[in-house]
Design a protein around this motif. Structure first.
Motif, PDB file in Angstrom:
ATOM      1  N   ILE A 196      64.478 -11.908-141.317  1.00  0.00           N
ATOM      2  CA  ILE A 196      64.242 -13.185-140.643  1.00  0.00           C
ATOM      3  C   ILE A 196      62.754 -13.300-140.346  1.00  0.00           C
ATOM      4  O   ILE A 196      62.112 -12.312-139.975  1.00  0.00           O
ATOM      5  N   MET A 197      62.215 -14.485-140.554  1.00  0.00           N
ATOM      6  CA  MET A 197      60.776 -14.699-140.423  1.00  0.00           C
ATOM      7  C   MET A 197      60.500 -15.812-139.422  1.00  0.00           C
ATOM      8  O   MET A 197      61.175 -16.840-139.427  1.00  0.00           O
ATOM      9  N   PHE A 198      59.511 -15.568-138.569  1.00  0.00           N
ATOM     10  CA  PHE A 198      59.073 -16.581-137.616  1.00  0.00           C
ATOM     11  C   PHE A 198      57.585 -16.830-137.863  1.00  0.00           C
ATOM     12  O   PHE A 198      56.790 -15.896-137.877  1.00  0.00           O
ATOM     13  N   ILE A 199      57.230 -18.087-138.080  1.00  0.00           N
ATOM     14  CA  ILE A 199      55.839 -18.439-138.339  1.00  0.00           C
ATOM     15  C   ILE A 199      55.260 -19.133-137.115  1.00  0.00           C
ATOM     16  O   ILE A 199      55.827 -20.114-136.613  1.00  0.00           O
ATOM     17  N   MET A 200      54.147 -18.590-136.624  1.00  0.00           N
ATOM     18  CA  MET A 200      53.486 -19.141-135.444  1.00  0.00           C
ATOM     19  C   MET A 200      52.213 -19.877-135.827  1.00  0.00           C
ATOM     20  O   MET A 200      51.533 -19.516-136.782  1.00  0.00           O
ATOM     21  N   ASN A 201      51.896 -20.894-135.042  1.00  0.00           N
ATOM     22  CA  ASN A 201      50.614 -21.573-135.159  1.00  0.00           C
ATOM     23  C   ASN A 201      50.320 -22.233-133.816  1.00  0.00           C
ATOM     24  O   ASN A 201      51.190 -22.878-133.235  1.00  0.00           O
ATOM     25  N   LYS A 202      49.136 -21.991-133.310  1.00  0.00           N
ATOM     26  CA  LYS A 202      48.682 -22.598-132.059  1.00  0.00           C
ATOM     27  C   LYS A 202      49.670 -22.384-130.915  1.00  0.00           C
ATOM     28  O   LYS A 202      49.965 -23.284-130.138  1.00  0.00           O
ATOM     29  N   GLY A 203      50.177 -21.143-130.830  1.00  0.00           N
ATOM     30  CA  GLY A 203      51.004 -20.756-129.697  1.00  0.00           C
ATOM     31  C   GLY A 203      52.465 -21.127-129.787  1.00  0.00           C
ATOM     32  O   GLY A 203      53.217 -20.853-128.849  1.00  0.00           O
ATOM     33  N   LYS A 204      52.895 -21.712-130.900  1.00  0.00           N
ATOM     34  CA  LYS A 204      54.286 -22.143-131.028  1.00  0.00           C
ATOM     35  C   LYS A 204      54.915 -21.588-132.301  1.00  0.00           C
ATOM     36  O   LYS A 204      54.220 -21.286-133.266  1.00  0.00           O
ATOM     37  N   ILE A 205      56.234 -21.472-132.294  1.00  0.00           N
ATOM     38  CA  ILE A 205      56.964 -21.167-133.510  1.00  0.00           C
ATOM     39  C   ILE A 205      57.099 -22.474-134.282  1.00  0.00           C
ATOM     40  O   ILE A 205      57.738 -23.421-133.818  1.00  0.00           O
ATOM     41  N   VAL A 206      56.496 -22.523-135.457  1.00  0.00           N
ATOM     42  CA  VAL A 206      56.508 -23.766-136.240  1.00  0.00           C
ATOM     43  C   VAL A 206      57.476 -23.694-137.417  1.00  0.00           C
ATOM     44  O   VAL A 206      57.658 -24.673-138.142  1.00  0.00           O
ATOM     45  N   GLY A 207      58.097 -22.542-137.607  1.00  0.00           N
ATOM     46  CA  GLY A 207      59.084 -22.417-138.661  1.00  0.00           C
ATOM     47  C   GLY A 207      59.807 -21.091-138.557  1.00  0.00           C
ATOM     48  O   GLY A 207      59.225 -20.085-138.159  1.00  0.00           O
ATOM     49  N   ILE A 222      56.385 -20.006-148.460  1.00  0.00           N
ATOM     50  CA  ILE A 222      56.906 -20.480-147.181  1.00  0.00           C
ATOM     51  C   ILE A 222      55.792 -20.551-146.145  1.00  0.00           C
ATOM     52  O   ILE A 222      55.606 -21.554-145.453  1.00  0.00           O
ATOM     53  N   PHE A 223      55.025 -19.458-146.052  1.00  0.00           N
ATOM     54  CA  PHE A 223      53.972 -19.373-145.033  1.00  0.00           C
ATOM     55  C   PHE A 223      52.915 -20.458-145.218  1.00  0.00           C
ATOM     56  O   PHE A 223      52.602 -21.203-144.294  1.00  0.00           O
ATOM     57  N   PHE A 224      52.379 -20.565-146.416  1.00  0.00           N
ATOM     58  CA  PHE A 224      51.312 -21.537-146.642  1.00  0.00           C
ATOM     59  C   PHE A 224      51.827 -22.967-146.610  1.00  0.00           C
ATOM     60  O   PHE A 224      51.097 -23.896-146.244  1.00  0.00           O
ATOM     61  N   GLY A 225      53.103 -23.149-146.955  1.00  0.00           N
ATOM     62  CA  GLY A 225      53.687 -24.483-146.856  1.00  0.00           C
ATOM     63  C   GLY A 225      53.794 -24.958-145.424  1.00  0.00           C
ATOM     64  O   GLY A 225      53.605 -26.142-145.128  1.00  0.00           O
ATOM     65  N   ILE A 226      54.051 -24.021-144.509  1.00  0.00           N
ATOM     66  CA  ILE A 226      54.182 -24.369-143.092  1.00  0.00           C
ATOM     67  C   ILE A 226      52.823 -24.501-142.408  1.00  0.00           C
ATOM     68  O   ILE A 226      52.585 -25.428-141.626  1.00  0.00           O
ATOM     69  N   THR A 227      51.922 -23.568-142.708  1.00  0.00           N
ATOM     70  CA  THR A 227      50.633 -23.525-141.980  1.00  0.00           C
ATOM     71  C   THR A 227      49.564 -24.371-142.647  1.00  0.00           C
ATOM     72  O   THR A 227      48.447 -24.476-142.133  1.00  0.00           O
TER      73      THR A 227
END
Length: 232
Positions: A196-207, A222-227
């Motif tokens: 399971i993967m959790f992607i963070m950006n600017k203090g939040k889970i964005v995906g 997945i990572f670059f698509g989200i960030t």
């Protein structure tokens, strides 16, 4: 199982982690990804009890703030720190006594040999390189046979052999039913590990994604698509 509920952390007026919640079941490997400054290390340090925070962290149903939870929990920091006047083996002994654990015969020797530390067990902390200190930190964490373990950028500074061993250890922990969380920005290193993967950006889970639901998507896609392509 590791459960994070509404975790929030501020530094003065700056919001470093904003109401983050996620769960990693027992026997699974979670990966926390994000650009530098996304809040990954703040979450890890909060869970480890190194920072004050708002919200709840539960480990196998126990509050992370309790002694009972801490006995089942291990943490490998990004920047290892050792006692300068203790040898490698004395660090291991210190952890065993602090946690009241008695490893089965041969476990300690096998662990140190896996990470090429057995022939260095009498070296002092101030004689070790950063990579060697990182390996000692990993061995100390594994000595308590944790039910929940957190790794913060654990592969930085490790040689290829140690990275291979660490990956194998993480998969062994999973097989044994432990909950593993790895915080990293080194996507290539965790491709074969995650459930399971959790992607963070600017203090939040964005995906968040489960490997079984990712279909043919690569972790990098997945990572670059989200960030939006942010890696640093």
């Amino acid at each position: 199982m590791l459960e994070i509920k509404s975790l929030t952390k501020k530094y003065g007026k700056s919001l470093a982690v904003d109401n983050v919640s996620f769960t990693i079941p027992a026997g699974e490997v979670g990966i926390l990804l994000g650009p530098n400054g996304a809040g990954k290390s703040t979450i890890i340090k909060s869970m480890a009890g190194l920072l004050k925070y708002q919200g709840d962290v539960l480990m196998n149903g126990l509050s992370a703030r309790t002694i009972e939870a801490k006995r089942r929990f291990a943490y490998v920091p990004e920047m290892p720190s050792m006692y300068e006047a203790l040898t490698v083996q004395e660090h291991i002994e210190f952890i065993k006594r602090a946690y009241g654990v008695e490893a089965e015969e041969g476990f300690e020797e096998n662990l140190l040999k896996r990470f090429e530390l057995w022939d260095k067990k009498d070296k002092l902390g101030n004689e070790l390189s950063k990579g060697m200190m990182q390996k000692v930190s990993i061995c100390c964490a594994l000595m308590i046979r944790p039910k929940v373990i957190l790794f913060d950028e654990p592969m930085i500074g490790l040689d290829p052999k140690a990275i291979k061993e660490l990956k194998e250890v993480i998969l062994e922990l999973k097989t044994e039913g432990a909950t593993v969380l790895v915080s990293t920005h080194m996507l290539e290193m965790v491709k074969e590990l995650w459930d399971i993967m959790f992607i963070m950006n600017k203090g939040k889970i964005v995906g968040s994604f489960r490997k079984t639901d990712a279909l043919e998507q690569d972790i990098e896609e997945i990572f670059f698509g989200i960030t939006g392509g942010e890696e640093k």
